[in-house]
Design a protein around this motif. Sequence first.
Motif, mmCIF file in Angstrom:
data_model
loop_
_atom_site.group_PDB
_atom_site.id
_atom_site.type_symbol
_atom_site.label_atom_id
_atom_site.label_comp_id
_atom_site.label_asym_id
_atom_site.label_seq_id
_atom_site.Cartn_x
_atom_site.Cartn_y
_atom_site.Cartn_z
ATOM 1 N N ALA A 1 -7.099 -26.412 -13.355
ATOM 2 C CA ALA A 1 -7.733 -27.729 -13.418
ATOM 3 C C ALA A 1 -8.106 -28.271 -12.041
ATOM 4 O O ALA A 1 -8.683 -29.348 -11.943
ATOM 5 C CB ALA A 1 -6.812 -28.715 -14.135
ATOM 6 N N ARG B 1 -4.298 -24.345 -9.460
ATOM 7 C CA ARG B 1 -4.275 -24.761 -10.874
ATOM 8 C C ARG B 1 -5.674 -24.538 -11.446
ATOM 9 O O ARG B 1 -6.671 -24.745 -10.742
ATOM 10 C CB ARG B 1 -3.959 -26.252 -11.001
ATOM 11 N N ARG C 1 -11.425 -35.301 -16.002
ATOM 12 C CA ARG C 1 -10.971 -36.150 -14.893
ATOM 13 C C ARG C 1 -10.733 -37.569 -15.381
ATOM 14 O O ARG C 1 -9.818 -38.253 -14.926
ATOM 15 C CB ARG C 1 -12.024 -36.150 -13.779
ATOM 16 N N MET D 1 -9.536 -35.813 -9.483
ATOM 17 C CA MET D 1 -8.570 -34.775 -9.847
ATOM 18 C C MET D 1 -8.281 -34.828 -11.347
ATOM 19 O O MET D 1 -8.148 -35.915 -11.901
ATOM 20 C CB MET D 1 -7.277 -34.995 -9.057
ATOM 21 N N ILE D 2 -8.223 -33.670 -11.954
ATOM 22 C CA ILE D 2 -7.924 -33.610 -13.390
ATOM 23 C C ILE D 2 -6.403 -33.719 -13.560
ATOM 24 O O ILE D 2 -5.649 -32.914 -13.009
ATOM 25 C CB ILE D 2 -8.464 -32.299 -14.006
ATOM 26 N N PRO D 3 -5.964 -34.718 -14.314
ATOM 27 C CA PRO D 3 -4.539 -35.049 -14.322
ATOM 28 C C PRO D 3 -3.676 -34.241 -15.290
ATOM 29 O O PRO D 3 -2.585 -34.676 -15.653
ATOM 30 C CB PRO D 3 -4.548 -36.534 -14.703
ATOM 31 N N PHE D 4 -4.155 -33.120 -15.765
ATOM 32 C CA PHE D 4 -3.341 -32.293 -16.663
ATOM 33 C C PHE D 4 -3.728 -30.839 -16.463
ATOM 34 O O PHE D 4 -4.781 -30.537 -15.891
ATOM 35 C CB PHE D 4 -3.537 -32.710 -18.132
ATOM 36 N N ASP D 5 -2.901 -29.940 -16.933
ATOM 37 C CA ASP D 5 -3.172 -28.512 -16.785
ATOM 38 C C ASP D 5 -3.900 -27.954 -18.012
ATOM 39 O O ASP D 5 -3.749 -28.470 -19.120
ATOM 40 C CB ASP D 5 -1.860 -27.735 -16.617
ATOM 41 N N PRO E 1 -0.639 -21.275 -16.740
ATOM 42 C CA PRO E 1 -1.481 -22.415 -16.414
ATOM 43 C C PRO E 1 -1.271 -22.968 -15.008
ATOM 44 O O PRO E 1 -2.210 -23.439 -14.386
ATOM 45 C CB PRO E 1 -1.065 -23.460 -17.451
ATOM 46 N N THR F 1 -10.271 -28.864 -8.884
ATOM 47 C CA THR F 1 -11.669 -28.693 -8.485
ATOM 48 C C THR F 1 -11.706 -27.924 -7.174
ATOM 49 O O THR F 1 -10.733 -27.892 -6.409
ATOM 50 C CB THR F 1 -12.363 -30.054 -8.291
ATOM 51 N N ASP G 1 -16.600 -38.260 -7.011
ATOM 52 C CA ASP G 1 -15.869 -37.286 -7.846
ATOM 53 C C ASP G 1 -16.532 -37.095 -9.204
ATOM 54 O O ASP G 1 -15.885 -36.703 -10.174
ATOM 55 C CB ASP G 1 -14.412 -37.714 -8.054
#
Lengths: 166, 277
Positions: A27, A25, B45, B1-5, A6, A29, A48
């Motif tokens: 995740a 990552r 997000r 930003m997406i705060p988790f994987d 991941p 963007t 965003d």
Amino acid sequence: MPSYVPSSYPIGLQVNGEWRTIRVRAADTLLYVLRESLGLTGSKSGCDNGDCGTCTILVNGLPIKSCIMLAVEADGQHVTTIEGLIHSPVLQAFVQKQAFQCGYCTPGFIVNCHGLLSIHPDANEETIRIWLESNICRCMSYEEIHEAVKTVFTPKNAAKPTANGS
Amino acid sequence: MIPFDFEYYKPSSILEAVELFRHLLAQGKNPVYFSGGTEIITWARMNAIHPGAVIDLKSIPECNVMTFQENNLVIGSCVTLSVLSAVNPFPLLSETVIDAADQTARNKITIGGNICGKIYYREAVLPLLLTNSRIVIAGRRGMKEVSIHKVFFQQMRLESGEFLVQIITDRGYLSLPFVHFKKRQIGNVGYPLVTLAALKKDHQIRTAYSGVCAFPFRSIEIEQVLNDPALSREEKIEQAIVKLPAPVLTNAEGSADYRKFVLKQTMSEALSMLEGG
């Protein structure tokens, strides 16, 4: 079946004509990777949320809001940012017509308009309007933006959108 | 930003996607299918969803088709809204989706993602409800083709591990007279006060709505009233309003009273354009 750790995905993409390989990552963007990993800060972070258009880039020539695209989705794709459009007639038109005030939205407008010019060089007023509705200028420079855009297009008629606006 | 994987997978076949889902679910990774992904990215997000893995469907050939097969139009779930409107095989659907979001966003949003989304407008489903389209679904037990009315009630009702592969519409519906209205509080981009799609088949007007209630719908009861020859247009609309399937929405786009006012006007316009002939 491909399997990834991941925290780190290898991707390769052509950015402004240059092939780049990078680990991201899943995740992340595409906007984040362009700015933070590749140092291409011309694409701005605004809402965003896919609404304002200031992060607009071209993916295989098509305008995309990079805040709502994962970087891993761009693996193998051709990406163009505002940094790759320094010789675009659209950019020159924006300068000549002073089609900006604070300038924060300007990269998105130019990239989107360049994409339209490439795909529909004879776009009419209605198609231009439909495409540029994807971008927001809070300084309200719309009149000057419209003037700049008019200089790069020569609309043939003002009736129906070109190919349904797409 | 997406705060988790999360993990990312891009299967190239339907079977691989289904197997991946099953495998990841068994590992407790809370997988989600991913097409355009705009809504998933946004919810993630905002920390509103927490998938441990996403399965990107865009490399599956069946999900990318847009073709006529015998008397049917087949549209893959990963076809973007901008491609759909540009190619325009289904004019009512094109006119409906060109009003969703904005042009750049439509380059990313897919027909499958719009219909299966959690945001309650899901306007692309309206033409499918009006044309009794069929839906091809993949899951653990293989593939199945079902009526849209069997799987879409307020929202898509898919079982765990299932995903939308294709939409099939009888060619005969594609050339019927139709109207489409999307009325917003202001401007040309944004969520609707009222979206109404209507078509006429065998002298009967069919209507479907989004933005009116907290889900898109087609109501046979409303259609019976709107097609009652014994009623005046005003009477049809007054009686149709009473038969809405749920309370009218009040939100940032407008109050329930204002929506009802706009809905009545819109119904009147639709009837005016489709009645007679």
